[in-house]
Design an enzyme around this catalytic site. Sequence first.
Site, PDB file in Angstrom:
ATOM      1  N   LYS A 152       0.991  -0.984   0.208  1.00  0.00           N
ATOM      2  CA  LYS A 152      -0.260  -0.230  -0.255  1.00  0.00           C
ATOM      3  C   LYS A 152       1.084   0.955  -0.267  1.00  0.00           C
ATOM      4  O   LYS A 152       1.720   1.067   0.658  1.00  0.00           O
ATOM      5  CB  LYS A 152      -1.110   0.066   1.583  1.00  0.00           C
ATOM      6  CG  LYS A 152      -1.871   0.839   1.017  1.00  0.00           C
ATOM      7  CD  LYS A 152      -2.671   0.837   2.642  1.00  0.00           C
ATOM      8  CE  LYS A 152      -4.231   1.589   2.648  1.00  0.00           C
ATOM      9  NZ  LYS A 152      -4.850   1.205   3.738  1.00  0.00           N
ATOM     10  N   SER A 201      -9.440   1.195   2.545  1.00  0.00           N
ATOM     11  CA  SER A 201      -8.886   2.097   1.805  1.00  0.00           C
ATOM     12  C   SER A 201      -7.832   1.109   0.771  1.00  0.00           C
ATOM     13  O   SER A 201      -7.298   2.280  -0.114  1.00  0.00           O
ATOM     14  CB  SER A 201      -8.453   2.900   2.400  1.00  0.00           C
ATOM     15  OG  SER A 201      -7.781   2.363   3.466  1.00  0.00           O
ATOM     16  N   SER A 245     -10.295  -1.351   6.728  1.00  0.00           N
ATOM     17  CA  SER A 245      -9.704  -1.082   5.288  1.00  0.00           C
ATOM     18  C   SER A 245      -8.705  -2.124   4.229  1.00  0.00           C
ATOM     19  O   SER A 245      -8.444  -2.344   3.381  1.00  0.00           O
ATOM     20  CB  SER A 245      -8.079   0.172   5.056  1.00  0.00           C
ATOM     21  OG  SER A 245      -9.472   1.339   4.629  1.00  0.00           O
TER      22      SER A 245
HETATM   23  N1  GLN Z   1     -13.543   3.014   5.788  1.00  0.00           N
HETATM   24  C1  GLN Z   1     -13.237   3.569   6.796  1.00  0.00           C
HETATM   25  C2  GLN Z   1     -13.013   5.391   6.759  1.00  0.00           C
HETATM   26  O1  GLN Z   1     -13.151   5.493   5.185  1.00  0.00           O
HETATM   27  C3  GLN Z   1     -11.534   2.423   6.484  1.00  0.00           C
HETATM   28  C4  GLN Z   1     -10.343   2.916   7.223  1.00  0.00           C
HETATM   29  C5  GLN Z   1      -9.291   2.454   6.609  1.00  0.00           C
HETATM   30  O2  GLN Z   1      -8.915   1.162   7.459  1.00  0.00           O
HETATM   31  N2  GLN Z   1      -7.823   3.076   6.689  1.00  0.00           N
HETATM   32  O3  GLN Z   1     -12.143   5.703   6.749  1.00  0.00           O
END
Ligand code: GLN
Length: 470
Positions: free
Chosen positions: A78, A153, A177
């Site tokens: 990532k 994400s 995420s």
């Molecule tokens: N869907 C979560 C958010 O938008 C994802 C966050 C994450 O795990 N980075 O905050």
Amino acid sequence: MIDLKNLTIEKAHQAFTTGEFTCRELAEEYLKVIKEKNTELYAYIEVFDDVLAQADEAQKRFVDKTATILTGVPFGFKDNILIKGRVASAGSKILENYIATYDSTVIKDLKAQGAVFMGRTNMDEFAMGSSTQTSYYGPSRNPKDPSRVPGGSSGGSAVAVAGEMSLVSLGTDTCGSVREPASFCGLVGLKPTYGSLSRHGIIAMGNSLDQAAPFSKTVRDSEIIFNALSRYDKEDSTSVPDALRVPKKSSSKKIGVPWHLFKEGVDGVVIENFKQSIEKLKNSGHEIVEIELPFSKYSLEVYYVIMPAEVSTNLSRFDGIRYGLSKEADNLLDVYKKSRGAGFGEEARRRILLGTYVLSHGYYDAYYNKAIKLREKIRQEICKAFEDVDLIATPTTPFTAFKLGEKMDDPVAMYLCDIFSAPANLSGVPSIAVPSGETAEGLPLSIQFMAPHFSEGSLFDIGKKIESLR
Ligand code: GLN
């Protein structure tokens, strides 16, 4: 031809050891697929230009017998994980040209093991999102159906593995995420115990919630990566010392299901599949009990106060002076304003504003303090539940992968993706998402388990059970 679809870390290691294929040959196979598919699926923002040289280096370790289980294993990373000398942009414009000056600890450990780094994968900007659509570079697409999102994400890291562009990958999980894209793409996603893997050198989103987290096709592969990376790190002040890494007990016999948490808002097909998985577990000797988690019902609300508060603090360092994009202006304040205004996308700005608001004098007690108190209640009730049950099971997500473009104009609908993810991050316990079937249209479904702190072993046991029952 290497059978990439069924390849695992152990099979690759075996093949490297016996000479069935070399590290270079495997890397070449993945590069071929990347060439074919990356333009459409957009797993990678950047594919590294020295992949084959890395693979050749790895190969030498099979000759001089210093190879480990991860030597030669291709990983995607990532874009928020620092690799010295390479760009780490966190999917953003403001860090588009930011070059990391040091290796994060997880990267340092993987380099020591001789893993092969394929490239940096696409992500929602600063890990904010559930679909990879807030990436400054454009969205990734789901390999199972390119008209749909891969989740987020860490969407790019999921697409890299599900699209056979890497054997495994790393993402980060602040609130699902890794588990949510694993669910949408038919992969295993593990969110380890908070403090088990080092966060040193990972661009922070919500630092009390963030964890580095692997994607893989099998539970065993996630277990191997977890075992390789889980360790105390003095560079990370929240890393848990060895003496405190004590699992409760390694058992996955008694499973609690908080049915009341998913009475509404969850797709019928998801509930149906979840019930089937629970039934199969029951038939194979697991005891299933209903549990109540009255505070966890507020997890999403609590998360969406605490996370933006931390986001507003963490992202204040991107000011046009210290890192990344810098816009010229007549005075310092305008440099800040112009650089941040031009560098952050809509979702990042929304969360910075929200976070600044909940932390501001006059509102702090009403929002942030209240959320912190509730978070502690949630942690306590989850720990308490584990006095009676070994695991807690829920669906991973309330629905399957949705269409690109959907939910983008409705942030609250997007935030609902995280409903089952939040309790594990808020309480710090580990959680795993494991494929549990497919819809009639072939979209992946997934079941999620939480275990007590440092009881990843129980998650691997139950995950392997689910794999065997499919
Ligand atoms: N869907 C979560 C958010 O938008 C994802 C966050 C994450 O795990 N980075 O905050």
